[in-house]
Design a protein around this motif. Structure first.
Motif, PDB file in Angstrom:
ATOM      1  N   PRO A 172      63.855  54.268   2.026  1.00 37.06           N
ATOM      2  CA  PRO A 172      64.266  53.442   3.131  1.00 37.06           C
ATOM      3  C   PRO A 172      64.354  54.236   4.621  1.00 37.06           C
ATOM      4  O   PRO A 172      63.858  55.470   4.891  1.00 37.06           O
ATOM      5  CB  PRO A 172      66.085  54.720   3.176  1.00 37.06           C
ATOM      6  CG  PRO A 172      66.087  55.571   2.099  1.00 37.06           C
ATOM      7  CD  PRO A 172      64.271  55.193   1.265  1.00 37.06           C
ATOM      8  N   LYS A 173      64.499  53.371   5.869  1.00 35.91           N
ATOM      9  CA  LYS A 173      64.344  53.978   7.241  1.00 35.91           C
ATOM     10  C   LYS A 173      65.319  54.897   7.263  1.00 35.91           C
ATOM     11  O   LYS A 173      66.829  55.237   7.199  1.00 35.91           O
ATOM     12  CB  LYS A 173      64.560  52.973   7.875  1.00 35.91           C
ATOM     13  CG  LYS A 173      63.727  51.407   7.781  1.00 35.91           C
ATOM     14  CD  LYS A 173      63.946  50.441   8.712  1.00 35.91           C
ATOM     15  CE  LYS A 173      63.355  49.363   8.580  1.00 35.91           C
ATOM     16  NZ  LYS A 173      63.784  47.787   9.538  1.00 35.91           N
ATOM     17  N   SER A 174      64.680  56.125   8.481  1.00 32.97           N
ATOM     18  CA  SER A 174      65.688  57.145   8.531  1.00 32.97           C
ATOM     19  C   SER A 174      66.336  56.858   9.817  1.00 32.97           C
ATOM     20  O   SER A 174      66.166  55.618  10.712  1.00 32.97           O
ATOM     21  CB  SER A 174      64.937  58.365   9.167  1.00 32.97           C
ATOM     22  OG  SER A 174      63.772  58.173  10.068  1.00 32.97           O
ATOM     23  N   LYS A 175      67.334  57.393   9.631  1.00 32.57           N
ATOM     24  CA  LYS A 175      68.730  56.866  10.776  1.00 32.57           C
ATOM     25  C   LYS A 175      67.687  57.104  12.496  1.00 32.57           C
ATOM     26  O   LYS A 175      67.365  58.516  12.986  1.00 32.57           O
ATOM     27  CB  LYS A 175      69.310  57.741  11.114  1.00 32.57           C
ATOM     28  CG  LYS A 175      71.208  57.070  12.211  1.00 32.57           C
ATOM     29  CD  LYS A 175      72.784  58.119  11.716  1.00 32.57           C
ATOM     30  CE  LYS A 175      73.324  57.271  12.471  1.00 32.57           C
ATOM     31  NZ  LYS A 175      73.738  58.051  13.151  1.00 32.57           N
ATOM     32  N   PRO A 176      67.431  55.944  13.043  1.00 38.29           N
ATOM     33  CA  PRO A 176      67.128  56.408  14.398  1.00 38.29           C
ATOM     34  C   PRO A 176      67.384  58.221  15.264  1.00 38.29           C
ATOM     35  O   PRO A 176      69.114  57.362  15.340  1.00 38.29           O
ATOM     36  CB  PRO A 176      66.878  54.826  15.364  1.00 38.29           C
ATOM     37  CG  PRO A 176      67.989  53.984  14.268  1.00 38.29           C
ATOM     38  CD  PRO A 176      68.554  54.818  13.013  1.00 38.29           C
ATOM     39  N   TYR A 177      66.690  58.252  16.270  1.00 40.61           N
ATOM     40  CA  TYR A 177      67.205  59.189  16.994  1.00 40.61           C
ATOM     41  C   TYR A 177      67.984  58.109  18.356  1.00 40.61           C
ATOM     42  O   TYR A 177      66.916  58.303  19.025  1.00 40.61           O
ATOM     43  CB  TYR A 177      67.054  60.246  17.645  1.00 40.61           C
ATOM     44  CG  TYR A 177      66.780  60.660  18.409  1.00 40.61           C
ATOM     45  CD1 TYR A 177      68.213  61.997  17.861  1.00 40.61           C
ATOM     46  CD2 TYR A 177      66.762  60.964  19.805  1.00 40.61           C
ATOM     47  CE1 TYR A 177      68.139  62.463  19.512  1.00 40.61           C
ATOM     48  CE2 TYR A 177      66.767  61.445  21.233  1.00 40.61           C
ATOM     49  CZ  TYR A 177      67.792  62.516  20.834  1.00 40.61           C
ATOM     50  OH  TYR A 177      68.180  63.533  21.813  1.00 40.61           O
ATOM     51  N   ARG A 178      69.228  58.344  19.081  1.00 42.17           N
ATOM     52  CA  ARG A 178      69.683  56.950  20.120  1.00 42.17           C
ATOM     53  C   ARG A 178      70.080  58.272  21.114  1.00 42.17           C
ATOM     54  O   ARG A 178      71.090  59.072  20.608  1.00 42.17           O
ATOM     55  CB  ARG A 178      70.252  55.142  20.238  1.00 42.17           C
ATOM     56  CG  ARG A 178      69.897  55.394  18.997  1.00 42.17           C
ATOM     57  CD  ARG A 178      68.581  54.606  19.569  1.00 42.17           C
ATOM     58  NE  ARG A 178      67.927  53.559  18.909  1.00 42.17           N
ATOM     59  CZ  ARG A 178      66.003  53.804  18.947  1.00 42.17           C
ATOM     60  NH1 ARG A 178      66.254  54.590  18.980  1.00 42.17           N
ATOM     61  NH2 ARG A 178      66.172  52.698  17.985  1.00 42.17           N
ATOM     62  N   ASP A 179      69.894  57.691  21.941  1.00 38.89           N
ATOM     63  CA  ASP A 179      71.140  59.210  23.324  1.00 38.89           C
ATOM     64  C   ASP A 179      70.571  58.104  24.116  1.00 38.89           C
ATOM     65  O   ASP A 179      69.090  57.640  25.639  1.00 38.89           O
ATOM     66  CB  ASP A 179      69.882  60.409  23.224  1.00 38.89           C
ATOM     67  CG  ASP A 179      71.084  61.018  24.085  1.00 38.89           C
ATOM     68  OD1 ASP A 179      71.601  61.076  25.187  1.00 38.89           O
ATOM     69  OD2 ASP A 179      70.336  62.894  24.296  1.00 38.89           O
ATOM     70  N   ALA A 180      72.005  57.747  25.118  1.00 39.93           N
ATOM     71  CA  ALA A 180      72.330  56.624  26.015  1.00 39.93           C
ATOM     72  C   ALA A 180      71.920  57.367  27.748  1.00 39.93           C
ATOM     73  O   ALA A 180      70.811  57.341  28.383  1.00 39.93           O
ATOM     74  CB  ALA A 180      73.652  55.595  26.257  1.00 39.93           C
ATOM     75  N   ALA A 181      72.309  58.681  27.423  1.00 35.03           N
ATOM     76  CA  ALA A 181      71.940  59.586  28.525  1.00 35.03           C
ATOM     77  C   ALA A 181      69.987  59.702  28.797  1.00 35.03           C
ATOM     78  O   ALA A 181      70.571  59.624  29.470  1.00 35.03           O
ATOM     79  CB  ALA A 181      72.666  61.038  28.280  1.00 35.03           C
TER      80      ALA A 181
END
Length: 184
Positions: free
Chosen positions: A49-58
Motif C-alpha cells: 500500500p502507498k505510504s502517507k505522503p509528506y506534505r508541508d504547506a510552509a
C-alpha cells in the motif's frame, strides 16, 4: 455448486497443492484463498500500500520570491516572481506514480521556465532526456538542502519557515552535521 464445478475446484486445489509441494511452499486452506493482504490470495505477493505522503504547506510557501535553484542552462529566466516548489518526477522519490506526487521534501525552487518549460516536459520530442532531467533535479536538490540548512538557523527567516526547513531536513535524514566535522 454443481457437481462439475465442484470436481473442477477439487482438481485445481490438488494441482495447486502439488505445485506448492514441488517448490516447498505450504498450501493455504481453500477457504483462505481470498483473505490475503490487500485482498489477494494468501501466499501471493501483492503491491505494497502507498505510504502517507509528506506534505508541508510552509515548505511550499517558502519558495515564493526565492531564486531558482534548477538553473537550466539556456532556459532559466532567473525571475524570482515566478518561483515555485517543483516536485520531483522520479519514481525513487514517489513522483509520477499513479495519482501520487513526490513528497514535499523532494521539491526544489524553480522559476516558471525551468519548471514548466523544461522539468515537466515529456521526455523525447527534442526535449531533455530522463538522465538530463534527473541530473539537473538532483543538483538542484543538493542546493535546496543547503538552502534549507541555512534557513533552519537564520533568525531573520520567519519561524514557520525555519521549522518547515528543519522538518524537511529531518525527513530527508539531512540535518546539520555536527560542528566538529571540518568544513562541512
Amino acid at each position: 455448486m454443481t457437481r462439475a464445478s465442484r470436481e473442477y475446484q477439487e482438481r485445481r486445489d490438488r494441482e495447486r497443492a502439488d505445485r506448492h509441494e514441488r517448490i516447498g511452499r505450504q498450501t493455504p486452506p481453500a477457504n483462505r484463498l481470498h483473505h490475503g493482504v490487500m485482498g489477494g490470495p494468501v501466499g501471493v505477493a501483492m503491491p505494497v500500500p502507498k505510504s502517507k505522503p509528506y506534505r508541508d504547506a510552509a515548505l511550499l510557501a517558502m519558495a515564493k520570491d526565492r531564486p531558482c535553484l534548477m538553473l537550466v542552462p539556456g532556459m532559466c529566466s532567473h525571475r524570482t516572481d515566478t518561483t515555485v516548489a517543483a516536485h520531483s518526477n522520479f519514481s525513487a522519490h514517489g513522483g509520477k506514480a499513479k495519482g501520487r506526487r513526490a513528497d514535499d521534501c523532494f521539491s526544489v525552487w524553480a522559476c516558471e521556465a525551468c519548471h514548466i518549460r523544461w522539468l515537466d516536459q515529456p521526455i523525447g520530442h527534442n526535449g531533455p532526456t530522463k538522465a538530463q532531467k534527473e541530473s539537473a533535479f538532483m543538483a538542484a536538490h543538493s542546493r535546496q538542502v543547503m538552502a534549507w540548512r541555512v534557513i533552519s538557523t537564520d533568525p531573520s527567516e520567519p519561524e514557520r519557515f525555519r521549522r518547515a526547513a528543519r522538518r524537511a531536513l529531518e525527513h530527508l535524514n539531512a540535518s546539520m552535521p555536527p560542528k566538529e566535522w571540518p568544513n562541512l
